[in-house]
Design a protein around this motif. Sequence first.
Motif, mmCIF file in Angstrom:
data_model
loop_
_atom_site.group_PDB
_atom_site.id
_atom_site.type_symbol
_atom_site.label_atom_id
_atom_site.label_comp_id
_atom_site.label_asym_id
_atom_site.label_seq_id
_atom_site.Cartn_x
_atom_site.Cartn_y
_atom_site.Cartn_z
ATOM 1 N N LEU A 1 -49.868 18.243 7.019
ATOM 2 C CA LEU A 1 -50.850 17.155 7.140
ATOM 3 C C LEU A 1 -51.301 16.587 5.797
ATOM 4 O O LEU A 1 -51.518 15.379 5.688
ATOM 5 C CB LEU A 1 -52.062 17.639 7.948
ATOM 6 N N TYR B 1 -49.115 13.842 4.919
ATOM 7 C CA TYR B 1 -49.360 12.651 5.730
ATOM 8 C C TYR B 1 -50.623 11.919 5.283
ATOM 9 O O TYR B 1 -50.761 10.717 5.507
ATOM 10 C CB TYR B 1 -49.480 13.031 7.207
ATOM 11 N N SER B 2 -51.562 12.641 4.654
ATOM 12 C CA SER B 2 -52.785 11.984 4.201
ATOM 13 C C SER B 2 -52.499 10.937 3.135
ATOM 14 O O SER B 2 -53.269 9.983 2.969
ATOM 15 C CB SER B 2 -53.764 13.032 3.659
#
Length: 286
Positions: free
Chosen positions: A128, A131-132
């Motif tokens: 994640l 993805y940030s």
Amino acid sequence: MKGFIFNPVLMKELKLRFRAFKSFSGLMFYLAVLIIFVSGFLLVFTNFSVSGFFKPSQSFLMFAVLSVLQMALVMFITPGLTAGSISTEREKQTLNILLTTTQTSSQIIIGKLLSSVAFLILMLMAGLPLYSMVFLFGGVSPWQFMTMFFFYFVTLIAIGSIGIMFSTLTKRTIVSMIATYGSMIFLGGITLFFFFIGFYLDEIMTVQQNTQNLNSFSPFTYFWACINPGVLIFTLLYPELRNTLQLAVGIEFPNWIVYLIFYVLITVVCLTIAIRKLRANMKTNR
């Protein structure tokens, strides 16, 4: 429901899996692949300069390629985690002992599956932060992000169920892995090949019948496209591709619904077979 989630098989598998060095080495490999890709992508699109610009359209492209890469990694890693769940117990001659406990076949199979799924979810969650960066540069909506991870979850559950089924039906782990990876090749590659063959044959028939102005109706061709994970990812990322696909086959039914129904059915059928064959195989082996 409580008996399926909080059962000794699941607790034991979670402890063994999350304490094993190979699990964290696999997680490190997974993150290393994503980091190398994201770093290389940023360097290329900023012309290897610290003063380069990164546009929202380029951020969406990075999200698209990263989504395809993560789906490929999920399809590659999941069989290795689930294909030996039951066959390994059989090879170690511990399955007989496991079946003499008070745990039902459903609890054993679900416990094995959930332990593998938990580690795969950890891998997805670990990615994640990468993805940030997409949200930092813009170009991607939170709804696209959540939709993508939902279908990751559906896919890995289905693949895990396939691995559990082959692990129950076969006596050797290597055979189970070959069968599971063969299923992945079918879902990821052969279905796409069938789609192109069907689309090509439909075009030939349309030309022969001189019906160029009419939209062909090709449910089987559309079905092969609907169950392919790669096609699903691209149609979720680019809705215009989904509209083009529906126009080409003459079907307006959303492909993601077909994908969801198909993979949920795979999960239910594979788990049912694994649960019913677990103790039947033991009786045969005796």
